[in-house]
Design a protein around this motif. Sequence first.
Motif, PDB file in Angstrom:
ATOM      1  N   VAL A 150     -12.569   6.792  18.048  1.00 55.58           N
ATOM      2  CA  VAL A 150     -12.143   5.670  17.210  1.00 55.58           C
ATOM      3  C   VAL A 150     -12.870   5.698  15.870  1.00 55.58           C
ATOM      4  O   VAL A 150     -12.301   5.319  14.842  1.00 55.58           O
ATOM      5  CB  VAL A 150     -12.350   4.333  17.945  1.00 55.58           C
ATOM      6  N   ASP A 151     -14.141   6.161  15.848  1.00 54.58           N
ATOM      7  CA  ASP A 151     -14.821   6.363  14.570  1.00 54.58           C
ATOM      8  C   ASP A 151     -13.997   7.289  13.680  1.00 54.58           C
ATOM      9  O   ASP A 151     -13.788   7.026  12.493  1.00 54.58           O
ATOM     10  CB  ASP A 151     -16.199   6.992  14.786  1.00 54.58           C
ATOM     11  N   ARG A 152     -13.519   8.388  14.257  1.00 52.52           N
ATOM     12  CA  ARG A 152     -12.762   9.376  13.489  1.00 52.52           C
ATOM     13  C   ARG A 152     -11.409   8.798  13.031  1.00 52.52           C
ATOM     14  O   ARG A 152     -10.971   9.065  11.922  1.00 52.52           O
ATOM     15  CB  ARG A 152     -12.548  10.633  14.338  1.00 52.52           C
ATOM     16  N   LEU A 153     -10.800   8.019  13.890  1.00 54.92           N
ATOM     17  CA  LEU A 153      -9.514   7.437  13.518  1.00 54.92           C
ATOM     18  C   LEU A 153      -9.664   6.423  12.393  1.00 54.92           C
ATOM     19  O   LEU A 153      -8.830   6.362  11.481  1.00 54.92           O
ATOM     20  CB  LEU A 153      -8.862   6.782  14.741  1.00 54.92           C
ATOM     21  N   ARG A 154     -10.733   5.622  12.427  1.00 55.80           N
ATOM     22  CA  ARG A 154     -10.947   4.641  11.363  1.00 55.80           C
ATOM     23  C   ARG A 154     -11.165   5.339  10.022  1.00 55.80           C
ATOM     24  O   ARG A 154     -10.613   4.944   8.999  1.00 55.80           O
ATOM     25  CB  ARG A 154     -12.150   3.752  11.681  1.00 55.80           C
ATOM     26  N   VAL A 155     -12.000   6.376  10.049  1.00 50.63           N
ATOM     27  CA  VAL A 155     -12.265   7.124   8.821  1.00 50.63           C
ATOM     28  C   VAL A 155     -10.984   7.803   8.336  1.00 50.63           C
ATOM     29  O   VAL A 155     -10.694   7.845   7.134  1.00 50.63           O
ATOM     30  CB  VAL A 155     -13.386   8.154   9.062  1.00 50.63           C
ATOM     31  N   ALA A 156     -10.193   8.327   9.290  1.00 50.75           N
ATOM     32  CA  ALA A 156      -8.941   8.995   8.922  1.00 50.75           C
ATOM     33  C   ALA A 156      -7.973   8.032   8.259  1.00 50.75           C
ATOM     34  O   ALA A 156      -7.283   8.389   7.292  1.00 50.75           O
ATOM     35  CB  ALA A 156      -8.300   9.615  10.157  1.00 50.75           C
ATOM     36  N   ALA A 157      -7.909   6.803   8.759  1.00 50.86           N
ATOM     37  CA  ALA A 157      -6.996   5.809   8.170  1.00 50.86           C
ATOM     38  C   ALA A 157      -7.385   5.494   6.732  1.00 50.86           C
ATOM     39  O   ALA A 157      -6.523   5.398   5.843  1.00 50.86           O
ATOM     40  CB  ALA A 157      -6.996   4.541   9.017  1.00 50.86           C
ATOM     41  N   VAL A 158      -8.687   5.336   6.492  1.00 51.49           N
ATOM     42  CA  VAL A 158      -9.155   5.048   5.134  1.00 51.49           C
ATOM     43  C   VAL A 158      -8.890   6.240   4.216  1.00 51.49           C
ATOM     44  O   VAL A 158      -8.428   6.080   3.075  1.00 51.49           O
ATOM     45  CB  VAL A 158     -10.656   4.699   5.150  1.00 51.49           C
ATOM     46  N   ALA A 159      -9.180   7.449   4.700  1.00 52.03           N
ATOM     47  CA  ALA A 159      -8.972   8.641   3.881  1.00 52.03           C
ATOM     48  C   ALA A 159      -7.495   8.843   3.563  1.00 52.03           C
ATOM     49  O   ALA A 159      -7.136   9.201   2.435  1.00 52.03           O
ATOM     50  CB  ALA A 159      -9.541   9.866   4.603  1.00 52.03           C
ATOM     51  N   ALA A 160      -6.628   8.612   4.557  1.00 46.91           N
ATOM     52  CA  ALA A 160      -5.187   8.757   4.321  1.00 46.91           C
ATOM     53  C   ALA A 160      -4.707   7.773   3.268  1.00 46.91           C
ATOM     54  O   ALA A 160      -3.806   8.078   2.475  1.00 46.91           O
ATOM     55  CB  ALA A 160      -4.420   8.559   5.628  1.00 46.91           C
ATOM     56  N   ALA A 161      -5.292   6.592   3.237  1.00 49.78           N
ATOM     57  CA  ALA A 161      -4.905   5.586   2.237  1.00 49.78           C
ATOM     58  C   ALA A 161      -5.181   6.090   0.828  1.00 49.78           C
ATOM     59  O   ALA A 161      -4.386   5.869  -0.094  1.00 49.78           O
ATOM     60  CB  ALA A 161      -5.662   4.282   2.490  1.00 49.78           C
ATOM     61  N   THR A 162      -6.310   6.773   0.644  1.00 45.65           N
ATOM     62  CA  THR A 162      -6.655   7.240  -0.705  1.00 45.65           C
ATOM     63  C   THR A 162      -5.671   8.288  -1.208  1.00 45.65           C
ATOM     64  O   THR A 162      -5.573   8.524  -2.422  1.00 45.65           O
ATOM     65  CB  THR A 162      -8.072   7.839  -0.731  1.00 45.65           C
ATOM     66  N   ALA A 163      -4.945   8.931  -0.301  1.00 47.79           N
ATOM     67  CA  ALA A 163      -3.966   9.945  -0.686  1.00 47.79           C
ATOM     68  C   ALA A 163      -2.579   9.369  -0.907  1.00 47.79           C
ATOM     69  O   ALA A 163      -1.649  10.111  -1.216  1.00 47.79           O
ATOM     70  CB  ALA A 163      -3.917  11.041   0.380  1.00 47.79           C
ATOM     71  N   ASP A 164      -2.430   8.055  -0.736  1.00 51.89           N
ATOM     72  CA  ASP A 164      -1.120   7.406  -0.891  1.00 51.89           C
ATOM     73  C   ASP A 164      -1.146   6.475  -2.097  1.00 51.89           C
ATOM     74  O   ASP A 164      -1.651   5.352  -2.011  1.00 51.89           O
ATOM     75  CB  ASP A 164      -0.772   6.620   0.378  1.00 51.89           C
ATOM     76  N   PRO A 165      -0.615   6.892  -3.224  1.00 56.18           N
ATOM     77  CA  PRO A 165      -0.637   6.035  -4.417  1.00 56.18           C
ATOM     78  C   PRO A 165       0.243   4.798  -4.287  1.00 56.18           C
ATOM     79  O   PRO A 165       0.122   3.869  -5.084  1.00 56.18           O
ATOM     80  CB  PRO A 165      -0.118   6.968  -5.520  1.00 56.18           C
ATOM     81  N   LEU A 166       1.128   4.768  -3.277  1.00 49.87           N
ATOM     82  CA  LEU A 166       2.039   3.634  -3.093  1.00 49.87           C
ATOM     83  C   LEU A 166       1.535   2.654  -2.036  1.00 49.87           C
ATOM     84  O   LEU A 166       2.278   1.791  -1.596  1.00 49.87           O
ATOM     85  CB  LEU A 166       3.431   4.141  -2.698  1.00 49.87           C
ATOM     86  N   ARG A 167       0.276   2.783  -1.643  1.00 51.23           N
ATOM     87  CA  ARG A 167      -0.216   1.956  -0.530  1.00 51.23           C
ATOM     88  C   ARG A 167      -0.199   0.465  -0.840  1.00 51.23           C
ATOM     89  O   ARG A 167      -0.138  -0.366   0.072  1.00 51.23           O
ATOM     90  CB  ARG A 167      -1.622   2.384  -0.118  1.00 51.23           C
ATOM     91  N   TYR A 168      -0.250   0.095  -2.117  1.00 50.69           N
ATOM     92  CA  TYR A 168      -0.254  -1.329  -2.462  1.00 50.69           C
ATOM     93  C   TYR A 168       1.145  -1.914  -2.557  1.00 50.69           C
ATOM     94  O   TYR A 168       1.292  -3.114  -2.772  1.00 50.69           O
ATOM     95  CB  TYR A 168      -0.997  -1.544  -3.785  1.00 50.69           C
TER      96      TYR A 168
END
Length: 416
Positions: A150-168
């Motif tokens: 779950v540590d890895r999944l949480r970090v992965a979710a945050v990192a994936a967000a930084t790669a999505d310019p449309l997240r907002y």
Amino acid sequence: MRDREPAAAQEARRLTTRETAERLGVKPETVYAYVSRGQLTSRRGQGRRGSTFDASEVDALARRNRRESTPSSAGSDLSVRTGLTLIEQDRYFFRGVDATELAAHHSFEEVAEWLWTGALRPGARFSAPKEALSAARRAAGALPEHSSTVDRLRVAAVAAATADPLRYDLSEDSVLGAARSLIPTLAATLPLRNATYADGEPIAQRLWGRLSHRHPDEASLRVLDTALGLLVDHDLAASTLAVRVAASARAHAYAAVSAGLGVLEGPLHGAASGLAHRLLLDVLERGSAGPVVADELRAGRNVPGLGHRLYKGEDPRAQALFTALEGLPAAEPALAAARDVVTTTARHTDLHANVDLALAVFTTSFGMPAEAGETIFAVARTAGWIAHALEEYGERPLRMRPTGHYVGARPPQPLP
């Protein structure tokens, strides 16, 4: 009578999308979300561009929203309107359809699409963008070796967000696009346990290689897919409420999922399957549930994998997963051990198997680690969290704001 009025007069009583949004106090995008959830009925206007809405229906929805957003003077538990999951009479339903039947006849991806949109997409597949997956793997790879899944999944979710310019962009199409890329990204971020495993596009196939060093057959993959479908949503569990609080503050979908993952790690939520996993291993090693159950009770602990506050009888998710496992020879010893646990405790308590015990049968049968059940739970529930976030984006912002009941010292107090 109204049905005899000229069409033009009836049309004049209808509101445009902009007028409807103003009357409801929401954005135009939210109006269409109400339509997709069946709360409003739209119609193409005669001689107009765009949809029109019945004024009386709009006013009724506005009154209902005001009534449900007004705190009760008597004080009560938080109640959230949802069209996603209903739990009643020891059954649960996704948008009115029996969830166990959905999971038995449709893939995890198809169940997720049904929960998100109310429509099935036969053969639906999700794919992870290269940029998001690369960012997630780099971030998760930088964690200490002993970090939990779950540590890895949480970090992965945050990192994936930084790669999505449309997240907002919180429109439905944008959020669903994020969901269809985030779920496979989470699964593929975890390291493979067998370097020779052939990765695949379906989430169940992609996830298997991160859970077990054994190569699966079609039947065992189908059981994992069924487990994912069964666990997509379960009404307002603690993690789901956290997601809705985040979405109420208009956090983007990745941040909302991250909030859910944080709560999931608690031992009373997602981690409960790991406790049941260890219990079953102990029963298998000692050959009987009797001494294992006795040790749990002597230590003052509840027996893991038993009982659920929402079901008087057996958890329907457990029933469905046990049924799916019965056809797998590799699961026979763990199934027998689980039945032994239930039979042993039934002498003194009326507790039934829950989904954590069924997950433990699956994970122990295929040599998976104790945290495998929590991993399955997290990946599956991400789909449900997205569905709840979408619902919350259509509600009044910041409505998840309870009032604190202060019980401290009364002011004024002297300056310390």
